[in-house]
Structures are given as C-alpha cells and as structure tokens.
Scaffold this motif. Structure first.
Motif, short mmCIF file in Angstrom:
data_model
loop_
_atom_site.label_atom_id
_atom_site.label_comp_id
_atom_site.label_asym_id
_atom_site.label_seq_id
_atom_site.Cartn_x
_atom_site.Cartn_y
_atom_site.Cartn_z
N UNK A 359 -34.36 -0.23 20.92
CA UNK A 359 -33.86 -1.15 21.95
C UNK A 359 -33.49 -0.34 23.19
N UNK A 360 -33.08 -1.03 24.26
CA UNK A 360 -32.63 -0.33 25.46
C UNK A 360 -33.01 -1.07 26.72
N UNK A 361 -33.32 -0.32 27.78
CA UNK A 361 -33.77 -0.90 29.04
C UNK A 361 -35.02 -0.14 29.50
N UNK A 362 -35.81 -0.78 30.35
CA UNK A 362 -37.06 -0.20 30.80
C UNK A 362 -37.35 -0.66 32.23
N UNK A 363 -38.05 0.16 33.00
CA UNK A 363 -38.56 -0.25 34.29
C UNK A 363 -39.96 -0.83 34.08
N UNK A 364 -40.17 -2.04 34.54
CA UNK A 364 -41.47 -2.70 34.46
C UNK A 364 -41.49 -3.83 35.49
N UNK A 365 -42.55 -4.62 35.49
CA UNK A 365 -42.65 -5.76 36.39
C UNK A 365 -42.99 -7.01 35.60
N UNK A 366 -42.66 -8.16 36.19
CA UNK A 366 -42.94 -9.42 35.50
C UNK A 366 -44.40 -9.81 35.52
N UNK A 367 -45.14 -9.37 36.55
CA UNK A 367 -46.58 -9.63 36.64
C UNK A 367 -47.20 -8.58 37.55
N UNK A 368 -48.54 -8.57 37.63
CA UNK A 368 -49.25 -7.54 38.37
C UNK A 368 -48.81 -7.50 39.83
N UNK A 369 -48.45 -6.31 40.29
CA UNK A 369 -48.11 -6.11 41.69
C UNK A 369 -46.70 -6.52 42.07
N UNK A 370 -45.95 -7.10 41.16
CA UNK A 370 -44.58 -7.53 41.46
C UNK A 370 -43.66 -6.33 41.62
N UNK A 371 -42.54 -6.52 42.30
CA UNK A 371 -41.57 -5.43 42.41
C UNK A 371 -41.08 -5.00 41.03
#
Length: 474
Positions: A359-371
C-alpha cells in the motif's frame, strides 16, 4: 559464470495459504527469535497449503549484502518497479546501482527513457563537477508527459552522485547514463544532424526523413493516424537513412568512435520509432514487441560499444524486466527485455530484481496527458503476491527466487500488481494484477510494505507532444 554463494537466510517464515483465500485466523504472538507461526487460511473444503517463504530484512543499504552476493558475476542486472511514481523504487534502485558500480565495476545504467534526453545526462555526469541545482535544471529537459518519470528529485540525487563519482576517473573509467526507449523520433533526427553535416549522402537521407515527417509537426500519433488512413508512410525514408549510416561503420579492426555510435543510435531510434508508431494504432502487441526489441537491441549495442567485459544496470518497469514467459504476456505473444536479455546473454549472466508493495501513495494521472497527482494506493488485493508478503510480515524484505523455486504452489501464477502512469485505484482489481510465476519471472524480489509518492520537479513545463509510454502506460 555467475557464482552465487549459498547462505542460510536470516529469517524463515511459515505462511499458510489456500487457493481461494476465504478466511484467516490470526496466529498468537511469538518471540522474536523464533520463526513466525503458520497462519491458517481456510478454503471451503477446509484445506490449507503451507508455504515456506524465506526472506531477508531490508532496513538499510547494508542489508543489500545478500543481494550483491547473489548477483555474483552477472553481466546485466535488471531492476524493476511496480509503478513509475514510487519514491522507494527509485531510491533502492539507486542504492543497488551505486554498489554495483563501486563493488562490481558496472559501467553504466540504462533506463526506460529517451535516448536524446538521457544522452545529455550522460554528458553531464562525465563532465566537470556540478552541484544539485545544475542537475535539477538538466532534468527539466525530460518534458514529455509523463515528466515525473525522470524529472524527479530521486533521479537528481543519483545523477549528482554519478557526476561526483566520475570526477577522479579517467575518461574510459567514467560510468554512463543512457536511455533505451524509442519515442523521441523527431528529437533524435534533430540530434543526428550535427554528426553527419560533413557527409552529403547521410545528410540527403536525413533530410528525406525530415521532409516525410514534416507535415505532422512532431506529433507522432498524428503520423500514426495518417498511416492508418493510408495517407502517409515514412518507412522507406527511415530504412534508407539506417542503411546509409550503417555503411559508415568502421571495419572490424577499427573501433567505432562515440560520435559514430551516437549518430547511429539516433538513426536507429528513427527507424524503430517509425515502426512503433506505424503499428501502435492497429496492434498493441506488435508495437509493444517493437519497443522492447528496440530497448534490448540498444542495450546490446551499448554493451558491445563498452567492450567484452562491460556490465550494465537496467532500470525499467517490472513489465519490461520480469521475464514475460512466466506471465500472461506470453499467451498474447508479447516479449520483453528481461526475456530477451536472458536469451541473449544466458541466465547465469542476467540477474532480474522485481519490486512491489502492499500500500502507500504514488504519482500518476487519471487519464492520458492529465496533470500528475498523488494517488492513494489501496492495500493489495486478497491472494495477490503483495498481499501474501504483507501478511507474512508487514516489513520490508528481500526474497531470493532460489529459496522458493522448488515450492509447487509458488510455481503457479499469482496476481502481481503493476501500476502504470495512468491509474485509477477504484478499478485496480480489473487490470492491475499480472498473473506471474514469481520464482521464474525474477531472480530476486524487493518488497516495500508501505511506499511514498515520487517527488517530481514541479518546474517542468510539459512539451506539446504525444506522451511517452503510449499506449501501454508502462
């Protein structure tokens, strides 16, 4: 040959597992100097299977001794990650990389990044001493979405260290940093031009490629759509450029210069980048295989260029380094770098380390090209590899495949979490777990029970170009 010394693990844990994982009874507390008791997990038919999973604690860099020992004389060490946005995956890979360079003479690190951008990092670390401010400014060039993959402070720390490490070394001894990927088609063509300006034939071939791609304004997916609509095809131009530049290669008795190698690599990116984008709109499997074959080809070229005794560290997502033959990728006809490396160099000369967390936290985006954003990673799905290791003990640990290779239960596929640059934790159970035979997919596995999000360089302005990692996300 890879000489791996056999040694008794520091801790042995008994862990009871059933196939359906329908219920769990907590075991009583036990003294710290005794093995953890079996935890009974029952099925409908009240049948339980006891797994023995030896593991080694991972608290600080000294605990990597067992991993260094197991790596032995391997020529290629592939270090994975279960996401492109987890701090600990980067920092532990950096710790391993430093030790491999210091203790085993590894020559370079090759990453799942663009050739042109990463070659500038290579020049930076081989140049005069730079401070961390200069390094951060350099990494701002990683400005294609997802910028956080290489434009982050964890990578900046490693790059600063590499630059310092190289200061007292002669030019041939300096360690390098290279990108293996295939995306930066236009930029590689721009980077190529200074290397070939004095060669009329190469210049003519390169201009032919430029002219063919010019209508698409450096938008590779626009080109891909045009190919799909039968209104464009630059295959002949890139193939001609590759043929012309290969003809410039020195004879067997002459060593290729670095300038010649770099020029050739930029032409190779153009060749395979065109092939990748041409197939991306019609076949995920074919485009995936073109990309991973290109990365494996680039790795081989780098090793050949650095000499017969050279050694490489590779940083890529688990989906690229973990041998595809022991996942469901094989059933769809996909190959990957880990599989190709084992085939090319022999299994004793390749060592693959997978990474994962509960578990934890991650940097990602909700969809392609999103912040980008920080996303909460929920506890691993019941019955997955990550959940098994968490239930074994909620601590960071190293598992060596040699210790579990004979276990019949672990030689069956189990779900293994994979997070891409686009991530929706609410849908995780639908597609984020890759069925994997863990003792065969990797040679070792590093488990971080709870992780933190990567620290991106926030000052990067995203370039208006198609995203890297399209369409796979890994």
């Amino acid at each position: 040959m890879n000489k791996r010394k056999k040694e008794s693990p520091k801790g042995w844990f008994l862990f009871s597992l059933c196939l359906l994982l329908l219920g769990c009874k907590q075991a009583p507390q036990q003294r710290a100097d005794q093995p953890a008791p079996a935890q009974q997990i029952t099925q409908k038919k009240d049948k339980a299977v006891t797994l023995t999973i030896p593991n080694y604690p991972l608290r600080d860099e000294r605990d990597l001794d067992i991993l260094m020992q197991e790596i032995g004389d391997a020529r290629v060490v592939l270090l994975g990650e279960a996401s492109h946005g987890t701090s600990e995956y980067y920092t532990w890979r950096a710790a391993i990389t430093k030790r491999l360079m210091q203790e085993k003479g590894f020559d370079f690190v090759a990453v799942e990044g663009e050739w042109a951008d990463s070659y500038r990092v290579n020049q930076h670390i081989k140049g005069p001493l730079k401070d961390s401010v200069a390094t951060v400014a350099l990494l701002e060039q990683y400005n294609r979405w997802p910028t956080w993959m290489w434009g982050n402070y964890e990578v900046a720390s490693l790059v600063t260290w590499l630059n310092q490490y190289n200061q007292n070394k002669t030019a041939p001894e300096k360690v390098g940093f290279y990108g293996l990927d295939v995306y930066c088609l236009w930029e590689s063509m721009t980077e190529l031009m200074p290397y070939i300006k004095d060669n009329p034939d190469l210049t003519k071939a390169a201009r032919g490629v430029h002219k063919c791609f010019q209508p698409y304004s450096a938008d590779a997916m626009q080109y891909a759509q045009a190919v799909a609509n039968a209104s464009a095809n630059c295959r002949a131009q890139t193939a001609r450029l590759w043929k012309e530049i290969r003809q410039q290669k020195p004879g067997e008795s002459a060593r290729q210069t670095e300038a010649q190698f770099v020029a050739e690599q930029n032409a190779l990116v153009a060749l395979n980048g065109e092939r990748y984008y041409r197939t991306a709109v019609s076949s995920n499997t074919e485009s995936w295989n073109i990309r991973d074959h290109h990365m494996a080809q680039t790795l081989k070229r780098l090793l050949d260029f650095h000499g017969a005794t050279s050694k490489a560290v590779v940083w890529e997502h688990n989906t690229h380094v973990g041998d595809a033959r022991y996942t469901d990728m094989a059933s769809s006809g996909e190959v990957n770098v880990g599989q190709l490396a084992r085939k090319e160099y022999g299994e004793d000369n390749v060592f693959i380390v997978g990474f994962g967390s509960h578990r934890g936290t991650v940097i990602a985006a909700g969809s392609w090209g999103d912040p980008m954003k920080t996303i909460q990673v929920p506890p691993a799905t019941q019955g997955s590899w990550e959940q098994i290791l968490h239930q074994l003990s909620p601590t960071n640990k190293i598992i060596l495949s040699k210790d579990i290779r004979e276990n019949k239960m672990l030689n069956k596929p189990v779900g293994h979490r994979a997070i891409g640059v686009v991530y929706n934790p609410k849908l995780e159970h639908l597609g984020n777990y890759v069925p994997s035979v863990m003792p065969k997919r990797y040679d070792a596995f590093i488990f971080i029970d709870s992780t933190r999000a990567l620290r991106p360089i926030q000052s990067i302005t995203v370039r208006n170009e198609p995203p890297d990692l399209y369409p796979s996300g890994t």
